[in-house]
Design an enzyme around this catalytic site. Structure first.
Site, PDB file in Angstrom:
ATOM      1  CB  CYS A   1      -0.890   0.440   0.940  1.00 16.24           C
ATOM      2  SG  CYS A   1      -2.070  -1.824   1.653  1.00 16.24           S
TER       3      CYS A   1
ATOM      4  CG  HIS B   1      -6.506   0.786   1.312  1.00 19.50           C
ATOM      5  ND1 HIS B   1      -5.631   2.107   0.866  1.00 19.50           N
ATOM      6  CD2 HIS B   1      -5.839   0.254   2.402  1.00 19.50           C
ATOM      7  CE1 HIS B   1      -4.368   0.678   0.931  1.00 19.50           C
ATOM      8  NE2 HIS B   1      -4.442   0.515   2.326  1.00 19.50           N
TER       9      HIS B   1
ATOM     10  CG  HIS C   1      -2.098   3.946   4.542  1.00 25.01           C
ATOM     11  ND1 HIS C   1      -1.993   4.270   3.068  1.00 25.01           N
ATOM     12  CD2 HIS C   1      -1.987   2.796   5.065  1.00 25.01           C
ATOM     13  CE1 HIS C   1      -2.590   2.924   3.083  1.00 25.01           C
ATOM     14  NE2 HIS C   1      -1.787   2.379   3.896  1.00 25.01           N
TER      15      HIS C   1
END
Lengths: 241, 375
Positions: free
Chosen positions: B135, B303, B268
């Site tokens: 990620c 996400h 994040h």
């Protein structure tokens, strides 16, 4: 032009596995890869190794051999060593295994353990834990054919002062059926250890540097057409010394 | 050291086909998270995701129309530009089709095929590479692009980031118990997991001299970057935030600024219990008692995995330009450590520097420091 020292080489290929200073050649024949056991890689018990995917075992073993060759396998405190791994198919074999579990009962039996290994960079996390490596760790896919992309990235990181030591190499299982295509690349993994400072021991294999702006890679000042040539050059110098 | 300017930025997300729609949607507190109809979700923890409307898999992967939308209208890039992409699973939907139906083109699965397509589209001849760092993939891709320019190895680098919502990934996060049954609530005291999204971002980085020579705008500068591994766990973050702390400190050092000069953080903020707490712990370690405005975009667009960092950089540039950090959608009651930092309302940015961070599987952490353009 700033150069790095090549201090360690480790590999697992269809011809076997080893380290540069053990002797033997690192070639990539179109032969099945050896089935690695924990004892082939680590003398001590290692609970995680048996649970890893074949891709992760392959990559972890080659990084272990490279660090051993460079005298960097043992550690007591985490170290800011980075890793760059180039791969064509990455963890595709694991992806297919995992996808098989998704197809059972509408996804209700999807395996979390397999899913954790469905990223091409997953074994770099295992290597970081096993060897205390806290530098940047990335997997890359290259469009070029020379397999030097990881080495370029590692050299750039050294050049930029982002690390003093980097591991760089390639890692690929045999391409799964249907997906092989015309790769021209045999499976296997090989990693090199690059350091900015020359270690007192063991003696480096030579120097590796980036040529001008064309992205070329030099070994002891000579241009290299690919990773295989670079490793061959380094191992040839081993006997000359 | 040569500064890397961002001269063009574009996004495609669940909130719309461009950066402007993302910015307006975020500012208005909108969410693109909806019930999924791409595949059956009955056996999974969640039935929600943020998808890009109307993506059809004609000709192979849904990634192709996503890229078309992303790159249509994107400024021309110089022929000597290098290409770095960021994606965790690329055309994973093609793999699903091949395995489930025996149809499709398996040759589209390796990332080399996508690299070739994008290179050809822009007429780029140099070898390209894709970064896969979970990620944090696109954060690291932007960092590598900035490093290439800073070192004088290239004058222009195109970064293209993308990932899809697929059953493959959705089922995996469900199996890991990481999906929110409802919609994600970043930095909320009662957060219960992430919500997946899909999207893409394109960023053109150039040396300031080259950008000026070509009359390109300076949207912002990548002033600093850092990346580090926790070396503690494959799928879980280090609770003490050691890797993220190291990444942020590297970025500050590279930017040659003090922590006090950071004006806001694009975190994040996945809304998993462990990630958000880890981030707040790391920010506390770096910035002490100073409560900086912190934002997560995940409640708006989900996400987006390997695209997340790139989308957040593009959004971060707009934030710096406007001097405003959007509300964190989904947030109701802030986590104790985030009180006074995260907000469900827009917050002012009082300064020139924005920190953008991402973390992922494999223990990866990465940080970028963006500076407002033209200042």
């Amino acid at each position: 032009m700033m150069a790095a020292f090549l201090t360690g080489i480790g590999w697992v290929t269809g011809a076997g596995f080893g380290t540069g200073r053990q002797g033997g050649d690192c070639s990539f024949p179109e032969l099945p890869l050896p089935s690695l056991t924990r004892k082939d890689v680590f003398p001590e018990p290692n609970q995680r190794f048996g649970r890893m995917s074949d891709y992760a075992k392959l990559g972890l073993a080659a990084t272990a051999f490279a660090l051993r060759d460079a005298g960097l396998e043992a550690w007591s405190e985490k170290r800011p060593i980075g890793v760059v791994a180039s791969t064509r198919f990455g963890c595709l074999a694991t992806d297919l295994d995992y996808h098989g579990t998704v197809q059972l009962q509408g996804g209700g039996l999807a395996s979390p353990n397999l899913f954790a290994y469905t990223l091409a960079n997953c074994f770099l996390g295992d290597a970081a834990i096993q060897f205390g490596l806290t530098g940047s760790s990335v997997a890359i896919n290259e469009s070029g054919e020379d397999r030097l992309g990881a080495l370029r990235l590692a050299l750039e990181a050294l050049l930029m002062g982002e690390a003093d030591t980097m591991l760089a190499g390639v890692c690929d299982l045999p391409a799964p059926r249907r997906y092989a295509g015309e790769t021209g690349q045999a499976p296997g993994a090989a990693f090199l250890v690059l350091t900015l400072a020359a270690p007192a021991a063991p003696a480096p294999y030579g120097s590796v540097a980036l040529a001008g702006g064309d992205g070329g890679v030099l070994f002891n000042g000579s241009p290299q057409v690919g990773l295989q040539q670079l490793i061959d050059s380094a191992l040839a110098g081993r006997t000359a010394r | 050291m040569i500064e890397a300017c961002i001269t063009a930025a574009q996004t495609v997300t669940g909130l719309g086909p461009d950066l402007e729609s993302l910015w307006r949607g975020c500012l208005a507190g909108e969410s693109a998270i909806r019930p999924l109809n791409r595949f059956a979700t009955g056996r999974y923890l969640s039935g929600n995701a943020s998808c890009v409307d109307g993506l059809e898999a004609a000709g192979g992967s849904r990634l192709y129309p996503l890229l078309e939308r992303l790159l249509d209208g994107f400024p021309a890039v110089p022929r000597d530009c290098l290409l770095i992409t960021a994606s965790t699973k690329g055309c994973v939907d093609v793999m699903e089709t091949v395995q489930e139906l025996g149809a499709g083109a398996p040759g589209q699965v390796p990332m080399a095929d996508l690299l070739r397509r994008i290179s050809e589209r822009f007429g780029l001849g140099a070898p390209a590479l894709n970064i896969n760092a979970a990620c944090a993939s696109s954060t690291i891709a932007v960092a590598r692009a900035a490093a290439l320019i800073a070192a004088g190895r290239s004058e222009a680098v195109l970064v293209v980031c993308m990932d899809l919502v697929s059953e493959f990934v959705f089922s995996g996060f469900s199996a890991l118990q990481a999906l929110s049954p409802g919609v994600c609530r970043p930095f909320d005291r009662n957060r219960d997991g992430l919500t997946l999204g899909e999207g893409g971002a394109a960023l053109l980085l150039m040396s300031r001299e080259r950008a000026a020579r070509e009359g390109r705008p300076e949207l912002g500068v990548v002033a600093g970057w850092g990346a580090a591994n926790d070396a503690t766990h494959i799928t879980a973050p280090a609770r003490d935030g050691c890797g993220l702390i190291q990444s942020v400190r590297q970025a500050l050092c590279r930017a040659a600024i003090e922590p006090g000069e950071i004006a806001a953080i694009s975190a994040h903020g996945t809304a998993t219990p462990y990630n958000d707490l880890m981030e707040l712990t790391a920010f506390g370690a770096v910035f002490g008692g100073r409560r900086l405005p912190v934002h997560s975009v995940k409640g708006s667009i989900g996400h987006t995995l390997g695209a997340a960092g790139g989308i957040e950089v593009a959004l971060g540039l707009r934030c710096l330009e406007a001097g405003t950090l959007p509300p964190t959608v989904g947030l109701r009651e802030p986590e104790e450590m985030g009180e006074g930092a995260v907000s469900c309302s827009a917050q002012p940015i009082r300064g020139r520097y924005l920190l953008s961070t991402n973390s992922g599987f494999g223990g990866v952490n990465a940080a970028l420091i963006l500076r407002q353009g033209g200042v």
